[in-house]
Design a protein around this motif. Structure first.
Motif, PDB file in Angstrom:
ATOM      1  N   ALA A  93      79.990  83.736  20.509  1.00  0.00           N
ATOM      2  CA  ALA A  93      81.028  83.456  19.511  1.00  0.00           C
ATOM      3  C   ALA A  93      81.841  82.212  19.852  1.00  0.00           C
ATOM      4  O   ALA A  93      82.469  81.612  18.969  1.00  0.00           O
ATOM      5  N   HIS A  94      81.824  81.794  21.120  1.00  0.00           N
ATOM      6  CA  HIS A  94      82.589  80.620  21.542  1.00  0.00           C
ATOM      7  C   HIS A  94      81.774  79.328  21.427  1.00  0.00           C
ATOM      8  O   HIS A  94      82.273  78.253  21.768  1.00  0.00           O
ATOM      9  N   TYR A  95      80.536  79.426  20.983  1.00  0.00           N
ATOM     10  CA  TYR A  95      79.677  78.262  20.838  1.00  0.00           C
ATOM     11  C   TYR A  95      79.537  77.892  19.364  1.00  0.00           C
ATOM     12  O   TYR A  95      79.760  78.712  18.477  1.00  0.00           O
ATOM     13  N   ALA A  96      79.129  76.654  19.116  1.00  0.00           N
ATOM     14  CA  ALA A  96      78.688  76.237  17.787  1.00  0.00           C
ATOM     15  C   ALA A  96      77.170  76.157  17.794  1.00  0.00           C
ATOM     16  O   ALA A  96      76.559  75.854  18.827  1.00  0.00           O
ATOM     17  N   GLU A  97      76.550  76.423  16.667  1.00  0.00           N
ATOM     18  CA  GLU A  97      75.109  76.212  16.547  1.00  0.00           C
ATOM     19  C   GLU A  97      74.861  74.710  16.685  1.00  0.00           C
ATOM     20  O   GLU A  97      75.366  73.914  15.891  1.00  0.00           O
ATOM     21  N   PRO A  98      74.133  74.272  17.715  1.00  0.00           N
ATOM     22  CA  PRO A  98      74.017  72.828  17.946  1.00  0.00           C
ATOM     23  C   PRO A  98      73.238  72.116  16.848  1.00  0.00           C
ATOM     24  O   PRO A  98      72.309  72.667  16.266  1.00  0.00           O
ATOM     25  N   LYS A  99      73.659  70.893  16.589  1.00  0.00           N
ATOM     26  CA  LYS A  99      72.958  70.040  15.628  1.00  0.00           C
ATOM     27  C   LYS A  99      71.950  69.193  16.410  1.00  0.00           C
ATOM     28  O   LYS A  99      72.313  68.560  17.408  1.00  0.00           O
ATOM     29  N   PRO A 100      70.684  69.170  16.003  1.00  0.00           N
ATOM     30  CA  PRO A 100      69.689  68.366  16.740  1.00  0.00           C
ATOM     31  C   PRO A 100      70.071  66.890  16.764  1.00  0.00           C
ATOM     32  O   PRO A 100      70.617  66.347  15.798  1.00  0.00           O
ATOM     33  N   VAL A 101      69.772  66.252  17.888  1.00  0.00           N
ATOM     34  CA  VAL A 101      69.962  64.805  18.002  1.00  0.00           C
ATOM     35  C   VAL A 101      68.691  64.126  17.493  1.00  0.00           C
ATOM     36  O   VAL A 101      67.586  64.459  17.926  1.00  0.00           O
ATOM     37  N   PRO A 102      68.802  63.171  16.571  1.00  0.00           N
ATOM     38  CA  PRO A 102      67.597  62.493  16.056  1.00  0.00           C
ATOM     39  C   PRO A 102      66.811  61.807  17.169  1.00  0.00           C
ATOM     40  O   PRO A 102      67.380  61.254  18.114  1.00  0.00           O
ATOM     41  N   ASP A 103      65.487  61.846  17.036  1.00  0.00           N
ATOM     42  CA  ASP A 103      64.592  61.243  18.043  1.00  0.00           C
ATOM     43  C   ASP A 103      64.943  59.799  18.350  1.00  0.00           C
ATOM     44  O   ASP A 103      64.827  59.353  19.500  1.00  0.00           O
ATOM     45  N   ASP A 104      65.331  59.045  17.316  1.00  0.00           N
ATOM     46  CA  ASP A 104      65.560  57.615  17.511  1.00  0.00           C
ATOM     47  C   ASP A 104      66.945  57.301  18.053  1.00  0.00           C
ATOM     48  O   ASP A 104      67.292  56.133  18.214  1.00  0.00           O
ATOM     49  N   ARG A 105      67.721  58.343  18.370  1.00  0.00           N
ATOM     50  CA  ARG A 105      69.073  58.132  18.906  1.00  0.00           C
ATOM     51  C   ARG A 105      69.205  58.599  20.352  1.00  0.00           C
ATOM     52  O   ARG A 105      70.293  58.520  20.925  1.00  0.00           O
ATOM     53  N   ILE A 106      68.118  59.072  20.950  1.00  0.00           N
ATOM     54  CA  ILE A 106      68.227  59.692  22.267  1.00  0.00           C
ATOM     55  C   ILE A 106      67.167  59.136  23.203  1.00  0.00           C
ATOM     56  O   ILE A 106      66.079  58.743  22.780  1.00  0.00           O
ATOM     57  N   GLY A 107      67.515  59.080  24.479  1.00  0.00           N
ATOM     58  CA  GLY A 107      66.571  58.680  25.507  1.00  0.00           C
ATOM     59  C   GLY A 107      66.885  59.393  26.803  1.00  0.00           C
ATOM     60  O   GLY A 107      67.995  59.901  27.003  1.00  0.00           O
ATOM     61  N   GLY A 108      65.902  59.442  27.691  1.00  0.00           N
ATOM     62  CA  GLY A 108      66.087  60.096  28.974  1.00  0.00           C
ATOM     63  C   GLY A 108      66.521  59.118  30.046  1.00  0.00           C
ATOM     64  O   GLY A 108      66.238  57.917  29.977  1.00  0.00           O
ATOM     65  N   VAL A 109      67.239  59.634  31.049  1.00  0.00           N
ATOM     66  CA  VAL A 109      67.610  58.847  32.220  1.00  0.00           C
ATOM     67  C   VAL A 109      67.159  59.590  33.462  1.00  0.00           C
ATOM     68  O   VAL A 109      66.976  60.809  33.450  1.00  0.00           O
ATOM     69  N   SER A 110      66.982  58.857  34.547  1.00  0.00           N
ATOM     70  CA  SER A 110      66.549  59.457  35.799  1.00  0.00           C
ATOM     71  C   SER A 110      67.134  58.661  36.961  1.00  0.00           C
ATOM     72  O   SER A 110      67.854  57.662  36.768  1.00  0.00           O
ATOM     73  N   GLU A 111      66.815  59.115  38.164  1.00  0.00           N
ATOM     74  CA  GLU A 111      67.381  58.569  39.389  1.00  0.00           C
ATOM     75  C   GLU A 111      67.374  57.046  39.415  1.00  0.00           C
ATOM     76  O   GLU A 111      66.340  56.401  39.224  1.00  0.00           O
ATOM     77  N   GLY A 112      68.579  56.477  39.618  1.00  0.00           N
ATOM     78  CA  GLY A 112      68.717  55.037  39.766  1.00  0.00           C
ATOM     79  C   GLY A 112      68.932  54.264  38.485  1.00  0.00           C
ATOM     80  O   GLY A 112      69.252  53.062  38.535  1.00  0.00           O
ATOM     81  N   ASP A 113      68.760  54.900  37.332  1.00  0.00           N
ATOM     82  CA  ASP A 113      69.027  54.207  36.069  1.00  0.00           C
ATOM     83  C   ASP A 113      70.504  53.839  35.980  1.00  0.00           C
ATOM     84  O   ASP A 113      71.366  54.475  36.601  1.00  0.00           O
ATOM     85  N   ARG A 114      70.787  52.837  35.168  1.00  0.00           N
ATOM     86  CA  ARG A 114      72.158  52.352  35.012  1.00  0.00           C
ATOM     87  C   ARG A 114      72.530  52.323  33.531  1.00  0.00           C
ATOM     88  O   ARG A 114      71.740  51.889  32.698  1.00  0.00           O
ATOM     89  N   ILE A 115      73.729  52.800  33.252  1.00  0.00           N
ATOM     90  CA  ILE A 115      74.266  52.809  31.896  1.00  0.00           C
ATOM     91  C   ILE A 115      75.251  51.652  31.780  1.00  0.00           C
ATOM     92  O   ILE A 115      76.269  51.606  32.488  1.00  0.00           O
ATOM     93  N   ASP A 116      74.962  50.711  30.897  1.00  0.00           N
ATOM     94  CA  ASP A 116      75.760  49.498  30.751  1.00  0.00           C
ATOM     95  C   ASP A 116      77.008  49.778  29.920  1.00  0.00           C
ATOM     96  O   ASP A 116      76.916  50.068  28.719  1.00  0.00           O
ATOM     97  N   LEU A 117      78.172  49.679  30.560  1.00  0.00           N
ATOM     98  CA  LEU A 117      79.443  49.870  29.855  1.00  0.00           C
ATOM     99  C   LEU A 117      80.141  48.541  29.592  1.00  0.00           C
ATOM    100  O   LEU A 117      81.308  48.524  29.221  1.00  0.00           O
ATOM    101  N   GLY A 118      79.425  47.447  29.746  1.00  0.00           N
ATOM    102  CA  GLY A 118      79.996  46.131  29.474  1.00  0.00           C
ATOM    103  C   GLY A 118      80.664  45.542  30.694  1.00  0.00           C
ATOM    104  O   GLY A 118      80.126  44.649  31.347  1.00  0.00           O
ATOM    105  N   ASP A 119      81.850  46.045  31.053  1.00  0.00           N
ATOM    106  CA  ASP A 119      82.579  45.518  32.204  1.00  0.00           C
ATOM    107  C   ASP A 119      82.327  46.333  33.471  1.00  0.00           C
ATOM    108  O   ASP A 119      82.913  46.063  34.511  1.00  0.00           O
ATOM    109  N   ARG A 120      81.472  47.315  33.389  1.00  0.00           N
ATOM    110  CA  ARG A 120      81.073  48.138  34.544  1.00  0.00           C
ATOM    111  C   ARG A 120      79.820  48.898  34.166  1.00  0.00           C
ATOM    112  O   ARG A 120      79.336  48.790  33.040  1.00  0.00           O
ATOM    113  N   GLU A 121      79.312  49.700  35.090  1.00  0.00           N
ATOM    114  CA  GLU A 121      78.134  50.499  34.787  1.00  0.00           C
ATOM    115  C   GLU A 121      78.192  51.812  35.541  1.00  0.00           C
ATOM    116  O   GLU A 121      78.865  51.940  36.567  1.00  0.00           O
ATOM    117  N   LEU A 122      77.492  52.782  34.993  1.00  0.00           N
ATOM    118  CA  LEU A 122      77.324  54.066  35.656  1.00  0.00           C
ATOM    119  C   LEU A 122      75.921  54.137  36.233  1.00  0.00           C
ATOM    120  O   LEU A 122      74.954  53.753  35.567  1.00  0.00           O
TER     121      LEU A 122
END
Length: 304
Positions: free
Chosen positions: A124-153
Protein backbone atom coordinates in the motif's frame (compact mmCIF):
# COMPACT_ATOMS: atom_id res chain seq x y z
CA UNK A 1 13.14 17.30 8.19
CA UNK A 2 9.69 15.89 7.51
CA UNK A 3 7.98 14.15 4.63
CA UNK A 4 8.04 16.23 1.46
CA UNK A 5 10.71 18.61 2.73
CA UNK A 6 14.28 19.03 1.53
CA UNK A 7 17.47 20.58 2.85
CA UNK A 8 21.08 21.14 1.74
CA UNK A 9 23.60 18.41 2.46
CA UNK A 10 26.12 19.91 4.84
CA UNK A 11 29.59 20.24 3.37
CA UNK A 12 28.60 19.46 -0.24
CA UNK A 13 27.82 22.44 -2.46
CA UNK A 14 24.67 22.26 -4.60
CA UNK A 15 23.53 18.92 -3.14
CA UNK A 16 20.12 18.51 -1.50
CA UNK A 17 18.35 15.62 0.23
CA UNK A 18 14.60 15.19 -0.14
CA UNK A 19 12.48 13.23 2.35
CA UNK A 20 9.92 11.09 0.52
CA UNK A 21 8.04 10.17 3.70
CA UNK A 22 8.28 6.52 2.68
CA UNK A 23 6.27 4.09 4.84
CA UNK A 24 4.87 7.07 6.75
CA UNK A 25 8.23 7.53 8.47
CA UNK A 26 10.01 10.88 8.42
CA UNK A 27 13.40 10.80 6.68
CA UNK A 28 13.21 7.08 5.89
CA UNK A 29 13.27 7.63 2.12
CA UNK A 30 16.17 9.81 0.93
CA UNK A 31 16.36 11.13 -2.63
CA UNK A 32 19.35 13.30 -3.59
CA UNK A 33 19.16 16.21 -6.03
CA UNK A 34 22.42 17.62 -7.37
CA UNK A 35 21.90 21.12 -8.83
CA UNK A 36 25.00 21.16 -11.00
CA UNK A 37 25.63 22.07 -14.64
CA UNK A 38 23.87 18.88 -15.75
CA UNK A 39 21.45 18.27 -12.86
CA UNK A 40 20.79 14.81 -11.54
CA UNK A 41 18.38 12.97 -9.24
CA UNK A 42 19.95 10.03 -7.38
CA UNK A 43 17.36 7.42 -6.36
CA UNK A 44 13.64 8.10 -6.77
CA UNK A 45 11.66 6.63 -3.89
CA UNK A 46 8.73 4.31 -4.51
CA UNK A 47 6.93 6.81 -6.71
CA UNK A 48 4.02 7.02 -4.29
CA UNK A 49 4.90 10.55 -3.15
CA UNK A 50 6.34 11.72 -6.45
CA UNK A 51 4.47 15.05 -6.55
CA UNK A 52 6.37 16.26 -3.49
CA UNK A 53 9.65 15.33 -5.17
CA UNK A 54 8.62 17.25 -8.28
CA UNK A 55 7.92 20.28 -6.08
CA UNK A 56 11.35 19.98 -4.46
CA UNK A 57 13.07 19.88 -7.85
CA UNK A 58 11.08 22.95 -8.90
CA UNK A 59 11.95 24.83 -5.70
CA UNK A 60 15.65 24.05 -6.11
CA UNK A 61 15.33 25.74 -9.51
CA UNK A 62 15.74 22.87 -11.95
CA UNK A 63 13.38 23.22 -14.90
CA UNK A 64 11.54 20.34 -16.55
CA UNK A 65 13.76 20.62 -19.63
CA UNK A 66 16.96 20.93 -17.58
CA UNK A 67 17.18 17.70 -15.59
CA UNK A 68 19.88 15.63 -17.31
CA UNK A 69 20.03 12.38 -15.35
CA UNK A 70 17.89 10.04 -13.26
CA UNK A 71 20.22 7.65 -11.46
CA UNK A 72 18.80 4.88 -9.25
CA UNK A 73 21.47 3.10 -7.23
CA UNK A 74 19.68 -0.20 -7.79
CA UNK A 75 16.38 -1.59 -9.02
CA UNK A 76 14.60 -2.23 -5.71
CA UNK A 77 11.35 -0.30 -5.84
CA UNK A 78 12.00 1.79 -2.73
CA UNK A 79 14.95 3.26 -4.69
CA UNK A 80 13.80 3.03 -8.32
CA UNK A 81 10.01 2.82 -8.27
CA UNK A 82 9.63 6.45 -9.29
CA UNK A 83 12.06 6.32 -12.23
CA UNK A 84 9.38 6.00 -14.91
CA UNK A 85 7.36 8.89 -13.47
CA UNK A 86 10.45 11.10 -13.38
CA UNK A 87 11.35 10.13 -16.95
CA UNK A 88 7.84 11.11 -18.04
CA UNK A 89 7.96 14.51 -16.34
CA UNK A 90 11.53 15.39 -17.35
CA UNK A 91 11.75 14.64 -21.09
CA UNK A 92 15.47 15.33 -21.53
CA UNK A 93 16.65 13.24 -18.59
CA UNK A 94 18.41 9.95 -19.28
CA UNK A 95 17.92 7.08 -16.85
CA UNK A 96 20.99 5.13 -15.82
CA UNK A 97 20.97 2.11 -13.49
CA UNK A 98 23.42 -0.76 -12.90
CA UNK A 99 23.31 -3.07 -15.91
CA UNK A 100 21.48 -5.94 -14.21
CA UNK A 101 18.69 -3.57 -13.18
CA UNK A 102 17.84 -2.21 -16.64
CA UNK A 103 15.36 -4.95 -17.55
CA UNK A 104 13.49 -4.46 -14.27
CA UNK A 105 12.84 -0.77 -15.02
CA UNK A 106 11.88 -1.37 -18.66
CA UNK A 107 9.51 -4.21 -17.73
CA UNK A 108 8.88 -4.07 -13.97
CA UNK A 109 6.31 -6.89 -13.87
CA UNK A 110 8.54 -9.54 -12.29
CA UNK A 111 9.99 -7.05 -9.80
CA UNK A 112 6.51 -5.91 -8.80
CA UNK A 113 5.37 -9.50 -8.28
CA UNK A 114 8.41 -10.28 -6.16
CA UNK A 115 8.03 -7.11 -4.12
CA UNK A 116 4.34 -7.73 -3.47
CA UNK A 117 5.12 -11.24 -2.31
CA UNK A 118 7.87 -9.99 -0.02
CA UNK A 119 6.18 -6.94 1.53
CA UNK A 120 2.55 -8.18 1.47
CA UNK A 121 0.23 -5.50 2.93
CA UNK A 122 3.07 -2.97 2.89
CA UNK A 123 2.51 -2.72 -0.88
CA UNK A 124 0.00 0.00 0.00
CA UNK A 125 3.00 2.32 0.45
CA UNK A 126 4.21 1.77 -3.12
CA UNK A 127 3.02 3.10 -6.47
CA UNK A 128 2.58 0.78 -9.43
CA UNK A 129 5.79 1.63 -11.33
CA UNK A 130 5.64 3.17 -14.78
CA UNK A 131 7.99 1.43 -17.26
CA UNK A 132 10.97 3.45 -18.45
CA UNK A 133 11.06 3.62 -22.28
CA UNK A 134 13.85 1.58 -23.91
CA UNK A 135 15.30 4.65 -25.60
CA UNK A 136 15.59 6.57 -22.32
CA UNK A 137 17.58 4.07 -20.26
CA UNK A 138 21.04 2.56 -20.24
CA UNK A 139 23.14 0.39 -17.97
CA UNK A 140 26.24 1.39 -16.02
CA UNK A 141 28.97 -0.76 -14.52
CA UNK A 142 32.26 -0.59 -12.64
CA UNK A 143 34.34 2.45 -13.58
CA UNK A 144 31.75 4.20 -15.74
CA UNK A 145 31.45 7.95 -15.31
CA UNK A 146 28.33 10.10 -15.29
CA UNK A 147 29.02 13.54 -16.78
CA UNK A 148 27.51 16.31 -14.65
CA UNK A 149 29.22 19.09 -16.60
CA UNK A 150 31.37 20.64 -13.87
CA UNK A 151 32.04 17.29 -12.16
CA UNK A 152 31.37 13.60 -12.61
CA UNK A 153 30.20 10.59 -10.67
CA UNK A 154 32.21 7.37 -10.78
CA UNK A 155 30.25 4.12 -10.73
CA UNK A 156 31.48 1.39 -8.40
CA UNK A 157 29.81 -2.01 -8.33
CA UNK A 158 28.53 -2.95 -4.85
CA UNK A 159 26.48 -6.14 -5.27
CA UNK A 160 26.28 -7.41 -1.69
CA UNK A 161 22.79 -6.04 -1.08
CA UNK A 162 21.62 -7.03 -4.56
CA UNK A 163 23.43 -7.89 -7.82
CA UNK A 164 22.03 -4.74 -9.47
CA UNK A 165 23.43 -2.41 -6.78
CA UNK A 166 26.16 0.23 -7.21
CA UNK A 167 27.51 3.16 -5.25
CA UNK A 168 28.32 6.49 -6.89
CA UNK A 169 31.41 8.48 -5.96
CA UNK A 170 32.02 12.19 -6.46
CA UNK A 171 35.77 12.40 -5.77
CA UNK A 172 35.87 16.21 -6.01
CA UNK A 173 33.24 16.71 -3.31
CA UNK A 174 34.41 13.63 -1.35
CA UNK A 175 30.90 12.20 -1.20
CA UNK A 176 29.69 8.65 -1.79
CA UNK A 177 26.06 7.81 -2.52
CA UNK A 178 25.95 4.48 -0.74
CA UNK A 179 22.25 3.57 -0.93
CA UNK A 180 22.06 0.28 1.03
CA UNK A 181 25.70 -0.78 0.65
CA UNK A 182 26.65 0.23 4.21
CA UNK A 183 23.35 -0.61 5.86
CA UNK A 184 21.04 1.99 7.35
CA UNK A 185 22.23 4.55 9.89
CA UNK A 186 19.23 5.22 12.13
CA UNK A 187 19.48 8.47 14.13
CA UNK A 188 16.85 7.41 16.69
CA UNK A 189 19.01 4.54 17.92
CA UNK A 190 22.37 6.07 16.87
CA UNK A 191 23.43 2.87 15.14
CA UNK A 192 23.87 1.18 11.80
CA UNK A 193 21.30 -1.52 11.16
CA UNK A 194 21.87 -4.11 8.43
CA UNK A 195 19.59 -4.51 5.45
CA UNK A 196 19.64 -8.10 4.18
CA UNK A 197 16.67 -8.78 1.92
CA UNK A 198 16.13 -12.07 0.09
CA UNK A 199 16.99 -13.67 -2.18
CA UNK A 200 20.45 -12.32 -3.06
CA UNK A 201 21.95 -10.88 0.13
CA UNK A 202 25.61 -11.92 0.44
CA UNK A 203 27.49 -11.21 3.69
CA UNK A 204 31.02 -11.51 2.28
CA UNK A 205 30.19 -9.23 -0.62
CA UNK A 206 28.50 -6.74 1.73
CA UNK A 207 31.68 -6.56 3.78
CA UNK A 208 33.67 -6.03 0.57
CA UNK A 209 31.29 -3.21 -0.38
CA UNK A 210 31.83 -1.51 2.98
CA UNK A 211 35.59 -1.87 2.55
CA UNK A 212 35.25 -0.28 -0.90
CA UNK A 213 33.56 2.74 0.67
CA UNK A 214 36.29 2.80 3.32
CA UNK A 215 38.97 2.85 0.62
CA UNK A 216 37.22 5.68 -1.23
CA UNK A 217 37.50 7.70 1.99
CA UNK A 218 34.53 10.05 1.60
CA UNK A 219 33.86 12.87 4.01
CA UNK A 220 30.12 12.44 3.47
CA UNK A 221 28.21 9.18 3.13
CA UNK A 222 24.76 9.56 1.60
CA UNK A 223 22.65 6.67 2.86
CA UNK A 224 19.53 5.65 0.98
CA UNK A 225 17.53 5.87 4.20
CA UNK A 226 17.61 8.60 6.86
CA UNK A 227 19.90 10.80 4.81
CA UNK A 228 23.60 11.77 4.79
CA UNK A 229 26.12 11.34 7.59
CA UNK A 230 29.71 12.40 8.17
CA UNK A 231 31.83 9.38 7.32
CA UNK A 232 34.64 8.30 9.62
CA UNK A 233 36.37 5.12 10.76
CA UNK A 234 33.89 4.61 13.60
CA UNK A 235 30.92 4.61 11.21
CA UNK A 236 32.60 2.18 8.83
CA UNK A 237 33.67 -0.10 11.67
CA UNK A 238 30.16 -0.09 13.10
CA UNK A 239 28.70 -1.07 9.73
CA UNK A 240 31.05 -4.04 9.43
CA UNK A 241 30.30 -5.22 12.97
CA UNK A 242 26.56 -4.79 12.49
CA UNK A 243 26.48 -7.14 9.51
CA UNK A 244 28.72 -9.81 11.04
CA UNK A 245 26.84 -9.79 14.34
CA UNK A 246 23.45 -9.83 12.63
CA UNK A 247 24.19 -12.89 10.53
CA UNK A 248 25.65 -14.67 13.54
CA UNK A 249 22.54 -13.90 15.63
CA UNK A 250 20.30 -15.44 12.98
CA UNK A 251 22.65 -18.42 12.60
CA UNK A 252 22.56 -19.13 16.35
CA UNK A 253 18.80 -18.75 16.60
CA UNK A 254 18.27 -21.12 13.67
CA UNK A 255 20.44 -23.73 15.39
CA UNK A 256 18.51 -23.24 18.62
CA UNK A 257 14.98 -23.38 17.20
CA UNK A 258 15.51 -25.59 14.13
CA UNK A 259 12.46 -23.99 12.50
CA UNK A 260 12.86 -21.07 10.11
CA UNK A 261 9.37 -19.66 10.66
CA UNK A 262 10.01 -19.70 14.40
CA UNK A 263 13.26 -17.83 13.77
CA UNK A 264 11.41 -15.16 11.80
CA UNK A 265 8.75 -14.86 14.49
CA UNK A 266 11.40 -14.54 17.22
CA UNK A 267 13.12 -11.62 15.54
CA UNK A 268 9.85 -9.93 14.62
CA UNK A 269 8.87 -9.98 18.30
CA UNK A 270 12.29 -8.72 19.42
CA UNK A 271 12.66 -5.99 16.79
CA UNK A 272 13.84 -2.56 17.87
CA UNK A 273 12.54 -1.17 14.57
CA UNK A 274 9.25 -0.37 16.27
CA UNK A 275 11.12 2.49 17.99
CA UNK A 276 11.23 4.42 14.71
CA UNK A 277 8.78 2.74 12.29
CA UNK A 278 5.11 1.96 12.49
CA UNK A 279 4.52 -1.56 13.89
CA UNK A 280 3.43 -3.03 10.56
CA UNK A 281 6.54 -1.78 8.79
CA UNK A 282 8.77 -2.91 11.66
CA UNK A 283 7.50 -6.48 11.39
CA UNK A 284 7.68 -6.51 7.59
CA UNK A 285 11.22 -5.14 7.55
CA UNK A 286 12.47 -7.58 10.16
CA UNK A 287 10.86 -10.49 8.34
CA UNK A 288 12.61 -9.53 5.09
CA UNK A 289 15.98 -9.15 6.78
CA UNK A 290 15.74 -12.48 8.59
CA UNK A 291 14.60 -14.34 5.49
CA UNK A 292 17.47 -12.84 3.52
CA UNK A 293 20.01 -14.13 6.03
CA UNK A 294 18.36 -17.57 6.15
CA UNK A 295 18.57 -17.79 2.35
CA UNK A 296 22.22 -16.72 2.48
CA UNK A 297 22.96 -19.35 5.11
CA UNK A 298 21.36 -21.98 2.90
CA UNK A 299 23.72 -21.03 0.08
CA UNK A 300 26.72 -21.15 2.42
CA UNK A 301 25.70 -24.56 3.74
CA UNK A 302 25.28 -25.82 0.16
CA UNK A 303 28.78 -24.63 -0.66
CA UNK A 304 27.64 -22.05 -3.20
Amino acid sequence: MRAGEFEPVRGVNDLYVHDTGMFETDEYGAVYVYDVERPIVIDTGTGANREALFETIDEIGIGREELAWILPTHAHLDHAGGAGYLAERYPNAEVRVPEKGVRHLVDPGALVAGTKSAVEEQWAHYAEPKPVPDDRIGGVSEGDRIDLGDRELVVRDAPGHAPHHAVYHDPDAEVVFAADAAGIYVPEVDAVTPTSPPPQFDLEQCLDDIRLIEDLGPETLCFGHFGPRECDADLIGEAKRAYVEWVERVRRKRAELDDDEAVVEHFEAASRDIDYWNPERARANMSLNVRGVLTYLDHVDDGE
